[in-house]
Design a protein around this motif. Sequence first.
Motif, PDB file in Angstrom:
ATOM      1  N   HIS A  14      88.785  20.058  47.117  1.00  0.00           N
ATOM      2  CA  HIS A  14      87.506  19.385  46.846  1.00  0.00           C
ATOM      3  C   HIS A  14      86.305  20.171  47.393  1.00  0.00           C
ATOM      4  O   HIS A  14      85.429  20.567  46.613  1.00  0.00           O
ATOM      5  CB  HIS A  14      87.543  17.938  47.329  1.00  0.00           C
ATOM      6  CG  HIS A  14      86.213  17.270  47.359  1.00  0.00           C
ATOM      7  ND1 HIS A  14      85.462  17.070  46.221  1.00  0.00           N
ATOM      8  CD2 HIS A  14      85.458  16.797  48.391  1.00  0.00           C
ATOM      9  CE1 HIS A  14      84.313  16.486  46.551  1.00  0.00           C
ATOM     10  NE2 HIS A  14      84.282  16.312  47.858  1.00  0.00           N
ATOM     11  N   TYR A  56      93.442  18.538  50.235  1.00  0.00           N
ATOM     12  CA  TYR A  56      92.049  18.112  50.280  1.00  0.00           C
ATOM     13  C   TYR A  56      91.070  19.267  50.104  1.00  0.00           C
ATOM     14  O   TYR A  56      90.008  19.120  49.493  1.00  0.00           O
ATOM     15  CB  TYR A  56      91.738  17.363  51.587  1.00  0.00           C
ATOM     16  CG  TYR A  56      90.443  16.639  51.483  1.00  0.00           C
ATOM     17  CD1 TYR A  56      90.377  15.371  50.894  1.00  0.00           C
ATOM     18  CD2 TYR A  56      89.240  17.228  51.886  1.00  0.00           C
ATOM     19  CE1 TYR A  56      89.178  14.710  50.725  1.00  0.00           C
ATOM     20  CE2 TYR A  56      88.033  16.574  51.716  1.00  0.00           C
ATOM     21  CZ  TYR A  56      88.007  15.315  51.140  1.00  0.00           C
ATOM     22  OH  TYR A  56      86.823  14.673  50.959  1.00  0.00           O
ATOM     23  N   HIS A  66      81.440  20.290  54.085  1.00  0.00           N
ATOM     24  CA  HIS A  66      80.660  19.046  53.949  1.00  0.00           C
ATOM     25  C   HIS A  66      81.396  17.771  54.336  1.00  0.00           C
ATOM     26  O   HIS A  66      80.761  16.791  54.693  1.00  0.00           O
ATOM     27  CB  HIS A  66      80.030  18.926  52.554  1.00  0.00           C
ATOM     28  CG  HIS A  66      80.932  18.359  51.496  1.00  0.00           C
ATOM     29  ND1 HIS A  66      81.711  19.154  50.689  1.00  0.00           N
ATOM     30  CD2 HIS A  66      81.193  17.080  51.117  1.00  0.00           C
ATOM     31  CE1 HIS A  66      82.387  18.387  49.854  1.00  0.00           C
ATOM     32  NE2 HIS A  66      82.099  17.127  50.088  1.00  0.00           N
ATOM     33  N   ASP A  67      82.718  17.754  54.279  1.00  0.00           N
ATOM     34  CA  ASP A  67      83.438  16.528  54.670  1.00  0.00           C
ATOM     35  C   ASP A  67      84.076  16.627  56.054  1.00  0.00           C
ATOM     36  O   ASP A  67      84.812  15.727  56.459  1.00  0.00           O
ATOM     37  CB  ASP A  67      84.514  16.198  53.625  1.00  0.00           C
ATOM     38  CG  ASP A  67      83.927  15.486  52.403  1.00  0.00           C
ATOM     39  OD1 ASP A  67      82.935  14.749  52.571  1.00  0.00           O
ATOM     40  OD2 ASP A  67      84.460  15.678  51.291  1.00  0.00           O
ATOM     41  N   ASP A 116      78.728  17.539  44.931  1.00  0.00           N
ATOM     42  CA  ASP A 116      79.822  16.712  45.449  1.00  0.00           C
ATOM     43  C   ASP A 116      80.125  15.585  44.447  1.00  0.00           C
ATOM     44  O   ASP A 116      81.270  15.349  44.059  1.00  0.00           O
ATOM     45  CB  ASP A 116      79.376  16.133  46.803  1.00  0.00           C
ATOM     46  CG  ASP A 116      80.397  15.213  47.434  1.00  0.00           C
ATOM     47  OD1 ASP A 116      81.603  15.545  47.395  1.00  0.00           O
ATOM     48  OD2 ASP A 116      79.990  14.172  48.004  1.00  0.00           O
TER      49      ASP A 116
HETATM   50 MN    MN Z   1      82.891  15.241  49.290  1.00  0.00          MN
END
Ligand code: MN
Length: 484
Positions: free
Chosen positions: A51, A48, A75-76, A142
């Motif tokens: 990203h 992940y 950000h996530d 994003d």
């Molecule tokens: Mn994202």
Amino acid sequence: MREVTYEDLMNNVRGYIEEDKSLEIISKAFECAKKLHEGQKRQSGEDYIVHPLSVAFILSEMKADSDTICAALLHDTIEDTKMTKEKISVEFNPTIATLVDGVTKISKMNFSSREEQVATNTRKIITSLDEDVRIVIIKLADRLHNMRTLEYKSEFKQKENAVETMEIFVPLAYYLGAYQIKSELEDLSLYYLKPDIYTSIENNIEAIKHDAEGVIRKMLEDIGNILTDNNIPFEHKERIKSIYGLYKQMSKGKKIMDVHDLLAIKIMVDDVKSCYLALGLIHSVYPPINNKFKDYIASPKTNMYHSLHTTVFGLEDYLVQMQIRTYNMEKINNYGLTAYWDLHKHDADATMQKDLKTHFQFFKSIAELNTMTTDNCEFVSMVKKELFDQVIHVYTTKGDIIELPNGSTPIDFAYKLHTDIGNTMIGAVVNDEPVSIDYILRNKDRVKILTDPLSFGLRLEWQDKAKTMRAKRLIRDFNRKIGR
Ligand code: MN
């Protein structure tokens, strides 16, 4: 496309950030995000962390400040891991926490959720412009990375994402002046929405590029000679219209070879004076098509785009657009507001936020629409209708450019200038001709509003002759106030 690595990111960042403290906090944000997302995979099968790393990388190419880079890396984490806003604030700093929280609040939108849910999220995106425009810029990066990696999603999801990108993110990128992002998002959306058309235009463009190569080289040589002979230092770039740009022209019925700005040469010079000198010199070698000249230096676009545009009769019957600007204009033209990271190193974030509010007309319009309704669906439909759909640009008598939704009348124009002008309006003159009050304004009209301080104000029925929510509302308020 090769996966972006932590080293790629740091190589970019070291190019414009020197302070050790800033570099340290970025590496800390990376380690933290990597640990938090450990074990999570993307649909592509990648870890992940690729990203957030890629989103940070996109922003590092715009020379984003270290808080923005950290927020992109994290950000996530609030949405997908046990991280919280408070913890980010303590372990990093309150600005990073605000940015991550802002991005998180605009939670993942999808059309399978209810209309109201979509509207709520869209409203959050648009209103977070007011909180910190960097939230929206991170969201754009994003979305860009998600669009670049859309191939792993189902066909339904691909189309859904592409439509949403065209409806919300492309106009936002346009209004912020981030043409590079806008153009890539448009091309990617078209690729998923109309794959056959995309491929056929792509092949056409390749063929034209190939055929025109010699002509462009020869023209550049001529132009280079005359500029150098006149002591104007310059750099140049060649650009061919984007796939989506051509698609739009062709869907209006144009043939590829008739698109006047299919092939363009950008000329960058040191200062404004040299722009005009270069223009004159170029016209002396290649005659212009007279009605295609645009001076976006004296009258910039409402998103701060500055340039001289002229289309000339080039060699072998090719029409070539010349775009002449200074180096700084070139940065703003490609990156819009995000160019401030590069141009205003130390107070970039404050200057961005200030200029967004003062120089970008769309921001004022969004803020106004925001005060007019509490209903999210209505708000989003107003933004789409009045800002994101087709807009026109008309001139005041002083030469200022005013942006209005397509279908606007002099009444909308008057109220856009000032409430008092609307309330005392008695007539309008467009391009030196008197027009009726419900005349539909067209692009580039020159509009003069006739006022009379003793006028009784616009009658309530005139609400229907206005297009914008603002004008309708102000006419109603005025009539209520005088008890009509
Ligand atoms: Mn994202």
